[in-house]
Write an enzyme that holds these catalytic residues in place. Structure first.
Site, short mmCIF file in Angstrom:
data_model
loop_
_atom_site.label_atom_id
_atom_site.label_comp_id
_atom_site.label_asym_id
_atom_site.label_seq_id
_atom_site.Cartn_x
_atom_site.Cartn_y
_atom_site.Cartn_z
N TYR A 1 2.60 7.43 12.07
CA TYR A 1 2.69 7.41 10.61
C TYR A 1 1.35 7.74 9.97
CZ TYR A 1 3.63 5.25 5.98
OH TYR A 1 3.78 4.99 4.65
N ASP B 1 5.82 10.40 -3.87
CA ASP B 1 6.90 10.69 -2.91
C ASP B 1 8.25 10.27 -3.51
OD1 ASP B 1 8.14 11.42 -0.54
OD2 ASP B 1 7.71 9.52 0.46
N CYS C 1 11.89 1.46 2.79
CA CYS C 1 11.81 0.01 2.67
C CYS C 1 13.10 -0.52 2.08
CB CYS C 1 10.67 -0.39 1.76
SG CYS C 1 9.13 0.29 2.31
N HIS D 1 1.67 8.53 2.73
CA HIS D 1 1.62 7.59 1.61
C HIS D 1 0.23 7.00 1.37
CE1 HIS D 1 6.07 7.22 2.64
NE2 HIS D 1 6.02 7.79 1.45
#
Ligand code: ADP
Ligand code: SF4
Length: 677
Positions: free
Chosen positions: A171, A266, A29, A174
Site C-alpha cells: 500500500y 480519491d 473502510c 492516500h
C-alpha cells in the site's frame, strides 16, 4: 446477441490468480474492521454475491506499532488475528470472487492511541492520524527498523495467505503509508532510502519483492499507488515523478491499483467531481506496464465502464462507493437490468462510518451495514404476511422507500404526495449547485415503484386526517417531512427571535422566494446545506456572509471529506466566513452576533437573514390521527423519516425501509432489534 457490456465480464489474469470479471471492489473502510468481523464478512459476502469479481478488505494493520485507532481498520498483527480474516475470505469465496487484502504500515499516519507504541516513520515527525492533530511524533525508522518492518509485512502476507486471500496488497496511496511517505519528494533522509528517486522507491520495491517471494506462488501481489497528490511539485504528480515510479516498478507488481491522494481527492463527492474524474490522472499508467490496471472514479454507468476499458484507461473497473450503493451492480449489468442499478449519489455518508467510528451506512442502500446484525439483503426482503393495504403519506425519501420496500414485499400500497412532484427534499435540494446527482435517490425509487402494479401513486394530493379516515385504510405511514424554523432556535439558541421580518428559511429558497442584497446565512445545522445555499445565493447576485457558532464552516462536512473544498469554493466566490459567532438579535438591516466564547458583540449590516438552524417535524397529521388509532378505527400508525426525527437523507431512507421490514411484525420495544458482536 452479443451484449455491449460483455467486455466487462471477461476474466482477467492477475499474476497466479484469475479475476472472474472486470468488476473490482477496491479496498474501502467500513467502520467494522477488526471490531466487528462477522458484520464485516457478511457485508463483503453480499458484494461477492452481487457479482464483484474481486472483493477487498480495507487497510489492514500488519503490526501493533501501526495501530490506526481511533479508526477501526483491519488487524493482522499476529496469528491470533488469522481466524476472523479466514472467515472474511471464505465468505467472499463462497460466491466465486477473489478476496483481496490491503496490508499497511502507516508511519506517522498511525497515532497508536491503543497500542501506545510509537510508529516508525520516514523521520521523527508529527502525527497526522487520529484527529489529525494528535500531540506527538513518530520515531525515525533506521535502516534496521525498515528491515524489521519488511519482516512484519512479510509475516502479515503469510498470515493473509493462510487466511485464504488471493490478492495481497502493498500500500502506497492516500498519503497514508510509510512506503508512500518514503516515495515523497519531502523525504529528506540521507541514507539509501532518501534523496534520489531510486533511493526513495527502494523500500516499496523491497516490500513488493518480499511479498512476491513470500506468497507470490499462490497469491497475486497488488500495488495500490496514488499517482498524484494534487498539491503540485511539493508532492507526487502524475506527469512528474509518479510516472517515473511507475516506470521503475512497471512489471514488478501483478496488479497496479492506481488512484489519487489524499482520501478526500480519491473519494471526492459528486458536489465537486463527476463520474470518471480520475481518468485524467491515471490514464498514463497502462502505457508503462503490461500488468493489469484497476482505477476508480465512481463509475455507475456500464457505458462509462466499457468506454474506460476500450480506451485503454484501465483493465478492471474499481469501485468502492458504487459497490456500496449497489452490491448487485455487476449482476444487474449482466442481466441488462440497467434501470435497476441503484446509483451512488456521491454524498460520502458511507465514509462517515470510518470517520465517526461506526458501522458503514449508505444513503441509497439502507441495507448497507445491516447484513449481519439485522440479516438484511439489498435485493431480497420477506414476502408479505397479510392482505393488508397501506397508505403512505408523503413522497420524499422516507415515503418513497417505505412504499417501494412494502411493494417489494407484495403489499398493496397507496402513496400520496401533496405537491406536484415526487422526491420531497430531494426534489428541492438536487436543484442546488452541485447536488444534481442526489436526484437518484428519488429516481431509482420511482423507477421501481412504477413497475409495481399493486402500488398506486398520486401527486397533488394534500391529505388531512379526515381524508385519511374516509379512505378506509387501516395502516398509515406518515412521511410528511419537516419544516425549517424561522425563529433562530437551534443548537445554540433556545429563545425564538422576536423579530422575523426579512428572515428566510431554506424552504423559502426551495419555493423560489429568495432574499436579496446583503444576506447573512446563519448556519446552526453544520452540514452541507448552509454552504450550498451560500453558493446558490451568490449565483443569484446576493452578497453573502456565512455565520456559524461552530469553530469551522460546515463543520460536519469534515466527516464526508468535503470541508476543504467547501472552504475553497466559498472563499473563491467571495463569501465572508464568520465562525465562532452566535445569533444575538435581528432587526431588518442590522444583525447582532456575539462571540461564542467571549460574548463580544459584533454588528453586521444585513438586508436579510437566512436561518439554517433546526426543523420542526410535520407531524400534525400523525397527532390528528392518534385518536382514531386509540379508537381502533385504524390499526397501525407510524411516523417515518423527518416527520419522526429530522435528520440526514440516509436516515430518512433507512427509516422508510425499516418501517417496511417491520410491517406485520410484532415489535417488542424492550428488545434490542439487532445482533451485536
Ligand atoms: P423525508 O425526508 O422524511 O422523506 P421530505 O420532507 O423529503 O421528508 O418529504 C416529505 C413529503 O411529504 C414532501 O414532499 C411533502 O410535500 C409531503 N407531504 C407533507 N405533508 C403532506 C400531507 N399532509 N399530505 C400529502 N403529502 C404531504
Ligand atoms: Fe454513494 Fe452516498 Fe451511498 Fe456512499 S453513502 S455509496 S456516496 S450513495
Amino acid at each position: 446477441m452479443l451484449s455491449p457490456f460483455s467486455v466487462l465480464f471477461e476474466p482477467v489474469p492477475i499474476g497466479p490468480v484469475v479475476a472472474p470479471n472486470r468488476f473490482y471492489q477496491v479496498p474501502h473502510c467500513n467502520g467494522f474492521g477488526h471490531r466487528m468481523p462477522q458484520s464485516h464478512a457478511a457485508m463483503r459476502a453480499v458484494k461477492a454475491e452481487g457479482g464483484w469479481g474481486v472483493v477487498c478488505t480495507e487497510e489492514v494493520e500488519i503490526h501493533y506499532t501501526t495501530d490506526l485507532s481511533p479508526y477501526v481498520e483491519g488487524r493482522l498483527w499476529d496469528d491470533e488475528d488469522i481466524a476472523p480474516y479466514a472467515r472474511i475470505a471464505e465468505a467472499i469465496h463462497q460466491h466465486g470472487a477473489l478476496a483481496g487484502i490491503e496490508l499497511t504500515y502507516n508511519g506517522h499516519a498511525a497515532s497508536n492511541l491503543y497500542s501506545r507504541s510509537p510508529a516508525f516513520g520516514m523521520r521523527s515527525m508529527s502525527l497526522i492520524g487520529g484527529s489529525g492533530y494528535e500531540p506527538g511524533q513518530c520515531r525515525a525508522a533506521s535502516k534496521d527498523d525498515l528491515r524489521q518492518i519488511r519482516r512484519w509485512h512479510r509475516a502479515a502476507a503469510l498470515r493473509a495467505r493462510q487466511a485464504g486471500f488471493d490478492i495481497i496488497y502493498c500500500y502506497a496511496a492516500h498519503g497514508l503509508s510509510l512506503a508512500f511517505h518514503l516515495l515523497s519528494p519531502r523525504n529528506d533522509r540521507s541514507d539509501e532510502y532518501g534523496g534520489s528517486l531510486t533511493n526513495r522507491v527502494r523500500f516499496l520495491r523491497e516490500l513488493i519483492e518480499d511479498t512476491k517471494e513470500a506468497v507470490g506462488d499462490r497469491c497475486a501481489v497488488a500495488l495500490r499507488f496514488a499517482v498524484d497528490e494534487l498539491i503540485g511539485p511539493e508532492g507526487l504528480t502524475h506527469d512528474g515523478e509518479a510516472a517515473e515510479i511507475v516506470s521503475l516498478l512497471a512489471e514488478l507488481p501483478d496488479l497496479w491499483d492506481v488512484n489519487i491522494a489524499g482520501w478526500s481527492n480519491d473519494s471526492a463527492t459528486s458536489r465537486f467531481e463527476k463520474e470518471g474524474y480520475q481518468e485524467q490522472y491515471i490514464a498514463f499508467v497502462k502505457r508503462l506496464t503490461t500488468r493489469p490496471v484497476v482505477g476508480v472514479g465512481r463509475y455507475t454507468s456500464p457505458e462509462a465502464m466499457v468506454s474506460a476499458i476500450r480506451r485503454g484507461v484501465m483493465d478492471l473497473i474499481g469501485a468502492a462507493r458504487p459497490s456500496i450503493a449497489d452490491p448487485f451492480l455487476p449482476q444487474k449489468i449482466r442481466e441488462h437490468r440497467l434501470e435497476d442499478i441503484r446509483e451512488c449519489i456521491g454524498c460520502n455518508i458511507c465514509v462517515t462510518g470510518d470517520t465517526r467510528f461506526v458501522p458503514i451506512r449508505c444513503t441509497q442502500n439502507p441495507t448497507m451495514g445491516e447484513e449481519w446484525r439485522r440479516g438484511w439483503h439489498p435485493e431480497r426482503i420477506a414476502p408479505r404476511k397479510s392482505d393488508s393495504q397501506i397508505l403512505v403519506i408523503g413522497g420524499g425519501p422516507a415515503g418513497l422507500e417505505a412504499a417501494r420496500a412494502l411493494g417489494q414485499r407484495g403489499y398493496a400500497v397507496v402513496l400520496i404526495e401533496a405537491s406536484r412532484e415526487w422526491g420531497g427534499r430531494i426534489a428541492h435540494e438536487s436543484r442546488l449547485p452541485g447536488l444534481q446527482e442526489w436526484r437518484r435517490v428519488a429516481d431509482w425509487r420511482l423507477t421501481q415503484l412504477k413497475k409495481m402494479p399493486h402500488v398506486a401513486m398520486y401527486l397533488s394530493s394534500p391529505t388531512t386526517a379526515s381524508d385519511v379516515l374516509e379512505t378506509g385504510f387501516r395502516h398509515i405511514l406518515i412521511a410528511t417531512g419537516a419544516t425549517w424554523r424561522r425563529d433562530g432556535v437551534g443548537r445554540h439558541r433556545h429563545i425564538p427571535l422576536t423579530e422575523t421580518a426579512q428572515c428566510f428559511t431554506p424552504d423559502d429558497v426551495f419555493a423560489g422566494r429568495l432574499p436579496a442584497g446583503r444576506v447573512v446565512i446563519y448556519d446552526d445545522d453544520h452540514y452541507y446545506l448552509g454552504s450550498v445555499l451560500a453558493e446558490h445565493l451568490v449565483e443569484h447576485g446576493c452578497r453573502v456572509t456565512l455565520v456559524t457558532p461552530a469553530p469551522t464552516i460546515a463543520c460536519w462536512t469534515q466527516f464526508t471529506l468535503e470541508q476543504e473544498r467547501i472552504y475553497e469554493r466559498l472563499l473563491r466566490l467571495g463569501v465572508i466566513l464568520i465562525p465562532h459567532h452566535r445569533l444575538a438579535s435581528w432587526t431588518p438591516g442590522l444583525l447582532t452576533l456575539t462571540h461564542i466564547i467571549t460574548a463580544t458583540p459584533t454588528m453586521l449590516p444585513a438586508d436579510a437573514l437566512l436561518l439554517v438552524t433546526e426543523r420542526i417535524p410535520n407531524d400534525d397529521l400523525y397527532h390528528h390521527l392518534l385518536p382514531a388509532l386509540h379508537q381502533r378505527q385504524i390499526h397501525t400508525l407510524r411516523r417515518i423519516g423527518d416527520a419522526e426525527a429530522p435528520g440526514i437523507i440516509a436516515q430518512a431512507v433507512f427509516s422508510g425501509h425499516l418501517a417496511a421490514r417491520e410491517f406485520d411484525e410484532v415489535i417488542d420495544p424492550d428488545r434490542t432489534p439487532f445482533r451485536r458482536e
